[in-house]
Design a protein around this motif. Structure first.
Motif, PDB file in Angstrom:
ATOM      1  N   GLU A  37       0.823  -1.203   0.000  1.00 17.63           N
ATOM      2  CA  GLU A  37       0.000   0.000   0.000  1.00 17.63           C
ATOM      3  C   GLU A  37       0.859   1.255   0.000  1.00 17.63           C
ATOM      4  N   ASP A  38       1.962   1.228   0.762  1.00 23.50           N
ATOM      5  CA  ASP A  38       2.829   2.415   0.831  1.00 23.50           C
ATOM      6  C   ASP A  38       3.977   2.362  -0.171  1.00 23.50           C
ATOM      7  N   TYR A  39       4.444   1.116  -0.453  1.00 24.18           N
ATOM      8  CA  TYR A  39       5.579   0.972  -1.366  1.00 24.18           C
ATOM      9  C   TYR A  39       5.198  -0.073  -2.436  1.00 24.18           C
ATOM     10  N   PRO A  40       4.360   0.328  -3.409  1.00 21.54           N
ATOM     11  CA  PRO A  40       3.867  -0.653  -4.400  1.00 21.54           C
ATOM     12  C   PRO A  40       4.964  -1.241  -5.285  1.00 21.54           C
ATOM     13  N   ASP A  41       6.088  -0.545  -5.439  1.00 22.68           N
ATOM     14  CA  ASP A  41       7.140  -1.030  -6.335  1.00 22.68           C
ATOM     15  C   ASP A  41       8.259  -1.761  -5.598  1.00 22.68           C
ATOM     16  N   LEU A  42       8.134  -1.879  -4.265  1.00 20.57           N
ATOM     17  CA  LEU A  42       9.204  -2.494  -3.469  1.00 20.57           C
ATOM     18  C   LEU A  42       9.127  -4.009  -3.615  1.00 20.57           C
ATOM     19  N   PRO A  43      10.230  -4.695  -4.068  1.00 19.75           N
ATOM     20  CA  PRO A  43      10.226  -6.155  -4.186  1.00 19.75           C
ATOM     21  C   PRO A  43       9.999  -6.796  -2.821  1.00 19.75           C
ATOM     22  N   SER A  44       9.212  -7.913  -2.809  1.00 20.83           N
ATOM     23  CA  SER A  44       8.900  -8.590  -1.548  1.00 20.83           C
ATOM     24  C   SER A  44       8.936 -10.090  -1.753  1.00 20.83           C
ATOM     25  N   VAL A  45       9.367 -10.812  -0.685  1.00 16.18           N
ATOM     26  CA  VAL A  45       9.478 -12.261  -0.734  1.00 16.18           C
ATOM     27  C   VAL A  45       8.820 -12.815   0.519  1.00 16.18           C
ATOM     28  N   LEU A  46       7.922 -13.818   0.326  1.00 13.15           N
ATOM     29  CA  LEU A  46       7.333 -14.521   1.450  1.00 13.15           C
ATOM     30  C   LEU A  46       8.160 -15.783   1.678  1.00 13.15           C
ATOM     31  N   PHE A  47       8.648 -15.994   2.927  1.00 14.42           N
ATOM     32  CA  PHE A  47       9.579 -17.083   3.238  1.00 14.42           C
ATOM     33  C   PHE A  47       9.029 -17.869   4.425  1.00 14.42           C
ATOM     34  N   PRO A  48       7.971 -18.705   4.183  1.00 14.10           N
ATOM     35  CA  PRO A  48       7.341 -19.412   5.285  1.00 14.10           C
ATOM     36  C   PRO A  48       8.156 -20.613   5.728  1.00 14.10           C
ATOM     37  N   GLY A  49       8.012 -20.984   7.000  1.00 14.54           N
ATOM     38  CA  GLY A  49       8.632 -22.204   7.496  1.00 14.54           C
ATOM     39  C   GLY A  49       7.779 -23.405   7.161  1.00 14.54           C
ATOM     40  N   LYS A  50       6.491 -23.251   7.240  1.00 14.13           N
ATOM     41  CA  LYS A  50       5.548 -24.310   6.902  1.00 14.13           C
ATOM     42  C   LYS A  50       4.599 -23.752   5.842  1.00 14.13           C
ATOM     43  N   GLY A  51       4.778 -24.134   4.667  1.00  8.40           N
ATOM     44  CA  GLY A  51       3.962 -23.599   3.578  1.00  8.40           C
ATOM     45  C   GLY A  51       3.021 -24.643   2.979  1.00  8.40           C
ATOM     46  N   CYS A  65      26.689 -27.717  28.302  1.00 10.41           N
ATOM     47  CA  CYS A  65      26.116 -26.898  27.234  1.00 10.41           C
ATOM     48  C   CYS A  65      24.669 -26.560  27.534  1.00 10.41           C
ATOM     49  N   GLU A  66      24.255 -25.416  26.998  1.00  8.89           N
ATOM     50  CA  GLU A  66      22.848 -25.054  26.987  1.00  8.89           C
ATOM     51  C   GLU A  66      22.371 -25.216  25.544  1.00  8.89           C
ATOM     52  N   ILE A  67      21.388 -26.100  25.319  1.00  9.98           N
ATOM     53  CA  ILE A  67      20.952 -26.437  23.963  1.00  9.98           C
ATOM     54  C   ILE A  67      19.528 -25.944  23.767  1.00  9.98           C
ATOM     55  N   HIS A  68      19.330 -25.148  22.695  1.00  9.89           N
ATOM     56  CA  HIS A  68      18.006 -24.651  22.325  1.00  9.89           C
ATOM     57  C   HIS A  68      17.513 -25.505  21.152  1.00  9.89           C
ATOM     58  N   LEU A  69      16.420 -26.249  21.334  1.00  8.46           N
ATOM     59  CA  LEU A  69      15.910 -27.160  20.311  1.00  8.46           C
ATOM     60  C   LEU A  69      14.571 -26.661  19.784  1.00  8.46           C
ATOM     61  N   THR A  70      14.426 -26.730  18.469  1.00  5.82           N
ATOM     62  CA  THR A  70      13.151 -26.407  17.816  1.00  5.82           C
ATOM     63  C   THR A  70      12.875 -27.489  16.781  1.00  5.82           C
ATOM     64  N   PRO A  71      11.590 -27.784  16.500  1.00  7.26           N
ATOM     65  CA  PRO A  71      11.278 -28.804  15.484  1.00  7.26           C
ATOM     66  C   PRO A  71      11.521 -28.272  14.070  1.00  7.26           C
ATOM     67  N   LEU A  72      11.981 -29.175  13.206  1.00 10.56           N
ATOM     68  CA  LEU A  72      12.120 -28.801  11.796  1.00 10.56           C
ATOM     69  C   LEU A  72      10.729 -28.700  11.171  1.00 10.56           C
ATOM     70  N   PRO A  73      10.594 -27.990  10.041  1.00 10.29           N
ATOM     71  CA  PRO A  73       9.291 -27.912   9.367  1.00 10.29           C
ATOM     72  C   PRO A  73       8.783 -29.320   9.064  1.00 10.29           C
ATOM     73  N   THR A  74       7.492 -29.525   9.271  1.00  9.17           N
ATOM     74  CA  THR A  74       6.888 -30.841   9.025  1.00  9.17           C
ATOM     75  C   THR A  74       6.790 -31.124   7.538  1.00  9.17           C
ATOM     76  N   ARG A  75       6.627 -32.392   7.264  1.00  5.72           N
ATOM     77  CA  ARG A  75       6.455 -32.790   5.867  1.00  5.72           C
ATOM     78  C   ARG A  75       5.082 -32.332   5.370  1.00  5.72           C
ATOM     79  N   GLY A  76       4.857 -32.586   4.099  1.00  8.41           N
ATOM     80  CA  GLY A  76       3.584 -32.169   3.512  1.00  8.41           C
ATOM     81  C   GLY A  76       2.401 -32.804   4.193  1.00  8.41           C
ATOM     82  N   ASP A  77       2.587 -34.012   4.712  1.00  9.53           N
ATOM     83  CA  ASP A  77       1.480 -34.680   5.394  1.00  9.53           C
ATOM     84  C   ASP A  77       1.390 -34.289   6.858  1.00  9.53           C
ATOM     85  N   GLY A  78       2.280 -33.333   7.287  1.00 12.95           N
ATOM     86  CA  GLY A  78       2.236 -32.841   8.669  1.00 12.95           C
ATOM     87  C   GLY A  78       2.977 -33.698   9.649  1.00 12.95           C
TER      88      GLY A  78
END
Length: 750
Positions: free
Chosen positions: A73-87, A197-210
């Motif tokens: 709306e404010d920058y109609p010519d500005l290039p944009s990329v959507l980068f989802p983790g789970k698409g 060690c202090e370990i921070h764990l997060t799940p990887l993106p799920t497969r297409g079937d979740g």
């Protein structure tokens, strides 16, 4: 190298945002990536400098499509990329419809690149916990090569004690509701060394079937932190031990409003205040140890601690030993609420110190009071020095007792002159009250019954020891009830006693005792002076009467004895003209001796007066003149001094003439006489037989002589002349064995 490209990357996951930014900047040197943690922050950051905006899809309050639509709306010519983790295909279609420049879903390849590009140790696990990727930083921490790890189970490099817990953490991420876990685990390196060690764990993106496909872990080496924590724990243990062993009472608590809620006390606190931790923890401290009269002070102190921090204040608290003084120090640790401060209180017992301070202060006050009273007493002692009568002397002393000591009941008693064994009043302070207490003016009798004031007064007088009673009813010295509560009796030498009394108990302090002791001693000196002056007057009167008798005697000798002697001398001359008899020679000798005795007696009577004015006299000259008047043509005379002394010239001549005659009479006509000087005066010495030691004290007595022709008054006159000058004369052995008369105390003229 082309122009720089400024990229804005928006993602709610800060770790992913940082990894993505690092990946992009390493992909192309032209990229400069700035991150934002929310869509609102991203919109605020947009300006003409941004060349491209990249957005994640998942946000807490919205999604990436809505954000990118707002950007367009404010920058109609500005290039944009959507980068989802789970698409999904639906999300991709919506992105294209929204006008997004590009759509890129994060997949395994992207994750691998991100893992490899990251600077922190990172790894990925598959759904079974098998390593699929590790970066160089992870290999560096563990010491393993990538080939050693990929394909191995995650638990294989965990410490044995952490394996079950590590597997449980990884399994928990299978739950879709769990999006991250943080856990402290110990990795075992290739060389066998443990790395906390202090370990921070997060799940990887799920497969297409979740379905769950694995986890990614970011590792931070916390060895230093763990060591610090261990050291802190050791310090805490040491501190705890120290606190328990510290002999000073300590209390921990929260200062809430105007009171302290206890969380802990040490053993010393329990011992001193008598309350154990089980009783005090959770309770308000002041209710137990603060006396009611100090409650407001304690409330104010607590408020000060809460508002201002460190406090140091002297307080009084109730202990197992009763009320004690403490120096209370409050040390705030940290705030635990808006109106609450955690603090430690230290109670240092200063009771003995305060008692010493109070004692020193009281002693200073007593000494100052004593000094002031001594100064005032000095004025009275000066008055005592000028008092002319015993009554006047006693009045001065009693006025001092009244004005300085503040007591209005007292009396001075002295021995009665007309009655033996009686101490009678010389002067009374507050006579009306004293008569009321005693039923009249008291008189102390030596033979009074035991346990009475009279017996006590005589005991003080005769022993010379004072009596100090602050409770007469409890005293063993008084058998009968005393009209006074407190009583002091002080001896005045051999004159009498001073009595000081009060109707109250404990009326006398050490200061009164000291001052009365001094006053009594001064009063004794004053009475001694009066006795001495009285004795001097008596002696003076006696001396005047004696002088009158001597004058009368001299007149009688001069007139009544000389006249008959002169008549006898004339008759002797007439008798010699009429006849020649050997008896007339004896008569002439008797008359000459009588005349010599009369002259000597007149000299003694008139030479007892002290010498008035003196003058410088040449000692050798006067000695020579006197020798020429001495009838001793066969004698030898020597002068061995040129000293000039201060003397009465005529009386000094009498001294020399009598010493010369004494030497000729006792040593013979051929005697040798020498006059010389000593350190303290002069001497006259002869070479005759000398004077035996046992007779040397007697030679100066009137009438003493070992010569038939001597009067016995010559040396007496010598002593009188010396005494009249303030000199002393003594006889000793001469140089050649004769008699030597030494005169000392003689002043030499300058």
């Amino acid at each position: 190298m082309g122009s720089p490209i400024h990229v804005l990357y928006v993602d709610a996951d800060a770790d992913v945002a940082d990894l993505t930014a690092t990946h992009l900047e390493r992909e192309d040197d032209r990229f400069t990536v700035e991150t934002a943690a929310s869509t609102t922050a991203g919109l605020d950051r947009l300006d003409a400098d941004v060349d491209c905006v990249v957005s994640a899809y998942e946000f807490p309050d919205t999604d990436g499509l809505a954000f990118l639509e707002a950007v367009r709306e404010d920058y109609p010519d500005l290039p944009s990329v959507l980068f989802p983790g789970k698409g999904s295909e639906a999300v991709a279609a919506d992105a294209i419809d929204a006008g997004v420049t590009n759509y890129l879903q994060r997949r395994d390849g992207t994750d691998q690149y991100a893992v490899e590009a990251a600077g922190d140790p990172i790894y990925t696990l598959d759904a079974d916990g098998i390593f699929t990727l590790v970066n160089d930083a992870f290999c560096e921490v563990t010491g393993y090569d990538e080939a050693d790890l990929v394909g191995a189970h995650f638990a294989s490099i965990l410490a044995q004690s952490d394996r079950l817990r590590g597997e449980e953490v990884v399994r928990s991420l299978r739950d879709p509701s769990v999006d991250r876990r943080t856990s402290e685990l110990t990795l075992v390196c290739r060389d066998g060394s443990p790395v906390p060690c202090e370990i921070h764990l997060t799940p990887l993106p799920t497969r297409g079937d979740g379905s769950f496909c694995g986890t990614v872990g970011v590792v931070r080496d916390i060895s230093a932190r763990t060591e610090r924590e261990r050291e802190l724990e050791r310090e805490r243990d040491r501190f705890e031990t120290l606190l328990e062993r510290v002999p000073t009472p300590l209390v921990y608590g929260h200062v809430i409003d105007d009171d302290i809620r206890v969380t802990r006390v040490n053993a010393a606190f329990e011992d001193v205040f008598g309350y154990d931790a089980d009783t005090l923890v959770g309770e308000y401290l002041d209710e137990y140890i603060v006396p009611a009269e100090h409650g407001d002070e304690a409330d104010t102190l607590n408020v000060t601690v809460r508002r201002e921090g460190n406090v140091e204040h002297e307080v009084r608290r109730e202990t197992t030993d009763g009320m004690r003084d403490f120096l209370f120090r409050a040390i705030p640790l940290h705030e635990t609420g808006e109106d609450t401060v955690e603090a430690i209180g230290v109670y240092t017992d200063i009771t003995e110190q305060k008692e010493r301070e109070r004692a020193m202060r009281e002693q200073r006050e007593r000494l100052q009071e004593r000094e002031e009273k001594l100064i005032r007493l000095r004025n009275y002692t000066q008055d005592l020095a000028y008092a002319d009568t015993p009554a006047e002397t006693a009045t001065v002393a009693l006025n001092a007792i009244d004005e300085i000591l503040g007591f209005d009941l007292g009396a001075v008693f002295t021995q009665a002159e007309t009655q033996e064994g009686v101490l009678e009043v010389v002067e009374v302070l507050n006579q009306r009250q004293m008569e009321k207490m005693y039923g009249g003016i008291p008189v102390f009798l030596r033979d009074a019954p035991a346990g009475t004031h009279s017996e006590l007064a005589w005991e003080v007088f005769e022993s010379g020891e004072s009596v100090f009673l602050n409770d007469t009813a409890e005293s063993d010295l008084l058998a009968r009830k005393s009209p006074f509560g407190s009583l002091m009796l002080y001896p005045i030498g051999d004159h009498g006693v001073v009595l000081l009394a009060a109707t109250t108990l404990e009326a006398f302090t050490e200061t009164e005792e000291i001052l009365l002791d001094l006053l009594a001693a001064t009063l004794e000196s004053a009475f001694d002076r009066l006795d001495w002056e009285r004795e001097l007057r008596r002696q003076r009167d006696a001396l005047e009467r004696q002088n009158e008798r001597l004058e009368e005697f001299a007149s009688v000798v001069s007139h009544d004895l000389r006249n008959p002697l002169q008549v006898a001398d004339l008759r002797l001359e007439l008798a010699r003209e009429e006849c020649d008899s050997d008896h007339l020679g004896d008569v002439a000798d008797a008359l000459d001796r009588s005349q010599a005795l009369v002259d000597a007696l007149l000299t003694l009577a008139r030479e007892g007066e002290p010498v008035g004015e003196t003058e410088p006299v040449d000692l050798g000259e006067v000695a020579e003149i006197c020798w020429h008047t001495t009838a001793a043509p066969d004698a030898t005379f020597r002068v061995e001094t040129d000293r000039t002394v201060l003397a009465d010239r005529s009386r000094l001549r009498q001294l020399f003439e009598n010493l010369y005659r004494n030497a000729v009479e006792h040593a013979g006509d051929d005697v040798t006489i020498t006059v010389g000087a000593t350190d303290e005066g002069f001497y006259v010495e002869d070479d005759g037989p000398g004077i035996p030691a046992e007779e040397r004290e007697s030679v100066f007595e009137g009438g003493y002589s070992t010569s038939a022709d001597g009067t016995g008054f010559g040396l007496r006159i010598v002593e009188q002349v010396a005494t009249a000058h303030g000199w002393e004369v003594r006889v000793t052995d001469g140089t050649g064995g004769g008699a030597r008369f030494e005169v000392s105390g003689v002043d030499v003229a300058e």
